[in-house]
Write a protein that holds these residues in place. Structure first.
Motif, PDB file in Angstrom:
ATOM      1  N   GLY A   1       3.254  12.563 -17.911  1.00 26.97           N
ATOM      2  CA  GLY A   1       4.300  11.978 -18.761  1.00 26.97           C
ATOM      3  C   GLY A   1       5.196  11.043 -17.978  1.00 26.97           C
ATOM      4  O   GLY A   1       5.895  10.199 -18.554  1.00 26.97           O
ATOM      5  N   CYS A   2       5.177  11.181 -16.650  1.00 26.03           N
ATOM      6  CA  CYS A   2       5.954  10.289 -15.774  1.00 26.03           C
ATOM      7  C   CYS A   2       5.059   9.216 -15.160  1.00 26.03           C
ATOM      8  O   CYS A   2       5.409   8.620 -14.120  1.00 26.03           O
ATOM      9  N   HIS A   3       3.904   8.978 -15.766  1.00 25.97           N
ATOM     10  CA  HIS A   3       2.953   7.961 -15.284  1.00 25.97           C
ATOM     11  C   HIS A   3       2.503   8.232 -13.851  1.00 25.97           C
ATOM     12  O   HIS A   3       2.215   7.295 -13.106  1.00 25.97           O
TER      13      HIS A   3
ATOM     14  N   TYR B   1      11.452   8.439  -7.492  1.00 19.45           N
ATOM     15  CA  TYR B   1      11.320   9.739  -6.808  1.00 19.45           C
ATOM     16  C   TYR B   1      11.434  10.842  -7.856  1.00 19.45           C
ATOM     17  O   TYR B   1      11.994  10.634  -8.948  1.00 19.45           O
ATOM     18  N   TRP B   2      10.916  12.006  -7.517  1.00 18.49           N
ATOM     19  CA  TRP B   2      11.062  13.174  -8.406  1.00 18.49           C
ATOM     20  C   TRP B   2      12.481  13.712  -8.280  1.00 18.49           C
ATOM     21  O   TRP B   2      12.940  13.978  -7.173  1.00 18.49           O
ATOM     22  N   ARG B   3      13.145  13.873  -9.410  1.00 14.30           N
ATOM     23  CA  ARG B   3      14.480  14.501  -9.367  1.00 14.30           C
ATOM     24  C   ARG B   3      14.353  16.003  -9.169  1.00 14.30           C
ATOM     25  O   ARG B   3      15.260  16.657  -8.653  1.00 14.30           O
TER      26      ARG B   3
ATOM     27  N   GLY C   1       0.811  -1.216   0.000  1.00 14.64           N
ATOM     28  CA  GLY C   1       0.000   0.000   0.000  1.00 14.64           C
ATOM     29  C   GLY C   1       0.846   1.269   0.000  1.00 14.64           C
ATOM     30  O   GLY C   1       0.379   2.318   0.432  1.00 14.64           O
ATOM     31  N   GLY C   2       2.091   1.186  -0.463  1.00 17.59           N
ATOM     32  CA  GLY C   2       2.974   2.357  -0.510  1.00 17.59           C
ATOM     33  C   GLY C   2       4.285   2.074   0.210  1.00 17.59           C
ATOM     34  O   GLY C   2       4.507   0.963   0.711  1.00 17.59           O
ATOM     35  N   VAL C   3       5.130   3.100   0.252  1.00 19.13           N
ATOM     36  CA  VAL C   3       6.476   2.908   0.823  1.00 19.13           C
ATOM     37  C   VAL C   3       6.377   2.536   2.307  1.00 19.13           C
ATOM     38  O   VAL C   3       6.987   1.552   2.761  1.00 19.13           O
ATOM     39  N   SER C   4       5.604   3.296   3.071  1.00 21.87           N
ATOM     40  CA  SER C   4       5.543   3.062   4.526  1.00 21.87           C
ATOM     41  C   SER C   4       5.011   1.663   4.830  1.00 21.87           C
ATOM     42  O   SER C   4       5.580   0.931   5.660  1.00 21.87           O
ATOM     43  N   GLY C   5       3.926   1.295   4.158  1.00 21.35           N
ATOM     44  CA  GLY C   5       3.319  -0.016   4.410  1.00 21.35           C
ATOM     45  C   GLY C   5       4.237  -1.153   3.990  1.00 21.35           C
ATOM     46  O   GLY C   5       4.273  -2.209   4.635  1.00 21.35           O
ATOM     47  N   THR C   6       4.988  -0.947   2.919  1.00 19.33           N
ATOM     48  CA  THR C   6       5.888  -2.008   2.451  1.00 19.33           C
ATOM     49  C   THR C   6       7.070  -2.163   3.403  1.00 19.33           C
ATOM     50  O   THR C   6       7.517  -3.288   3.692  1.00 19.33           O
TER      51      THR C   6
ATOM     52  N   THR D   1       2.180  11.555  -6.105  1.00 20.85           N
ATOM     53  CA  THR D   1       2.350  10.134  -6.447  1.00 20.85           C
ATOM     54  C   THR D   1       3.706   9.630  -5.974  1.00 20.85           C
ATOM     55  O   THR D   1       3.840   8.493  -5.514  1.00 20.85           O
ATOM     56  N   PHE D   2       4.736  10.464  -6.107  1.00 20.45           N
ATOM     57  CA  PHE D   2       6.082  10.086  -5.665  1.00 20.45           C
ATOM     58  C   PHE D   2       6.580  11.127  -4.672  1.00 20.45           C
ATOM     59  O   PHE D   2       6.086  12.253  -4.624  1.00 20.45           O
TER      60      PHE D   2
END
Ligand SMILES: C[S@@+](CC[C@H](N)C(=O)[O-])C[C@H]1O[C@@H](n2cnc3c(N)ncnc32)[C@H](O)[C@@H]1O
Length: 249
Positions: A155-157, A142-144, A117-122, A163-164
């Motif tokens: 364009g970055c899906h 991650y966004w650069r 369910g996302g970074v924290s949950g994983t 989102t990131f």
């Protein structure tokens, strides 16, 4: 469950299903100092390249879990090809709540943080599999830099900026979750090209061999748009990294 055919076709020539190349994957293993007989769990392991090459190069003992049967078969074939079938086990299963019965030294999820369910949950999911003092390995985009408009975001899906995370945002998040970030290896534009551009050739080869396939038109559209999206947006704005975390004591 089998993933959509387009995903399998796009990635038919990939061994690594993330924006690392073989050198980055080897750099990561060396950076972490993985050692003989260390137990490594890889949730959503794809074609198992990390476990198989680390077993070959460092003699780790790996367990991979993936939901897509053809990827599980590819990972098992790769283990056999590299002579590490006795060290690498690849299981077909849903990893969303997969916890190792015996605690492992390293629990990883590269490029599939939706399973928790996302970074924290994983991170929380992986933590349940590690021994005290063990390590979590998480691979995430991650966004650069902050995208200037919604066209760049899409364009970055992504659907929105949220989102990131940015790279500092990710590092801050790891701290807020009470983990020390102890290593990281980041993709670069060339390794992103290996991930993205290799998909175009796989699609083109599929179309040449299967011009009348029911999904041929969908793939023709993708081949017309994916390269320009990659060079205009993803290559410039999106980063990807593997981050090694240890719970704070
Ligand atoms: C982007 S690929 C990354 C694969 C691999 N970690 C790598 O970096 O090469 C995402 C993987 O997640 C797997 N996957 C998706 N949902 C899953 C789930 N619920 N449980 C296990 N695997 C899953 C897919 O089959 C695919 O292999």
């Amino acid at each position: 469950m089998e993933l959509p055919r387009v995903f399998a076709i796009r990635h038919s020539s990939h061994r690594i299903l993330n924006p690392f190349d073989a050198t980055k994957l080897a750099t990561l293993g060396a950076a972490l100092g993985v050692e003989r007989d260390q137990q490594v769990l890889d949730l959503a392991c794809g074609k198992g390249e990390m476990l198989c090459t680390w077993a070959r190069d460092h003699d780790i003992v790996g367990t991979g879990v993936d939901i897509n049967p053809p990827f599980v078969a590819a990972a098992q074939a790769r283990a056999s090809e590299l002579g590490v079938s006795d060290r690498v086990t690849v299981l077909h299963d849903n990893a969303t709540d997969w916890v190792s019965t015996a605690p492992v030294d390293i629990a990883a999820c590269l490029g599939a943080t939706w399973i928790g369910g996302g970074v924290s949950g994983t991170i929380e999911l992986l933590r349940r599999s590690i021994r005290p003092g063990g390590m979590i390995l998480i691979g995430e985009p991650y966004w650069r830099a902050e995208p200037p408009d919604q066209e760049t975001v899409e364009g970055c899906h992504a659907t929105s900026y949220s989102t990131f995370e940015s790279l500092p945002g990710l590092v801050r998040l790891f701290g807020e979750l009470d983990y020390d970030l102890v290593e990281m290896v980041l993709a670069d534009e060339d390794t992103w090209d290996r991930y993205a551009a290799a998909q175009w050739l796989s699609i083109r080869r599929f179309l040449d061999a299967n011009p009348d396939d029911p999904i041929a038109d969908e793939l023709r559209d993708e081949l017309r748009t994916a390269p320009i999206l990659h060079v205009r947006f993803q290559r410039a704005w999106l980063g990807w990294g593997a981050f090694a975390l240890v719970p704070r004591n």
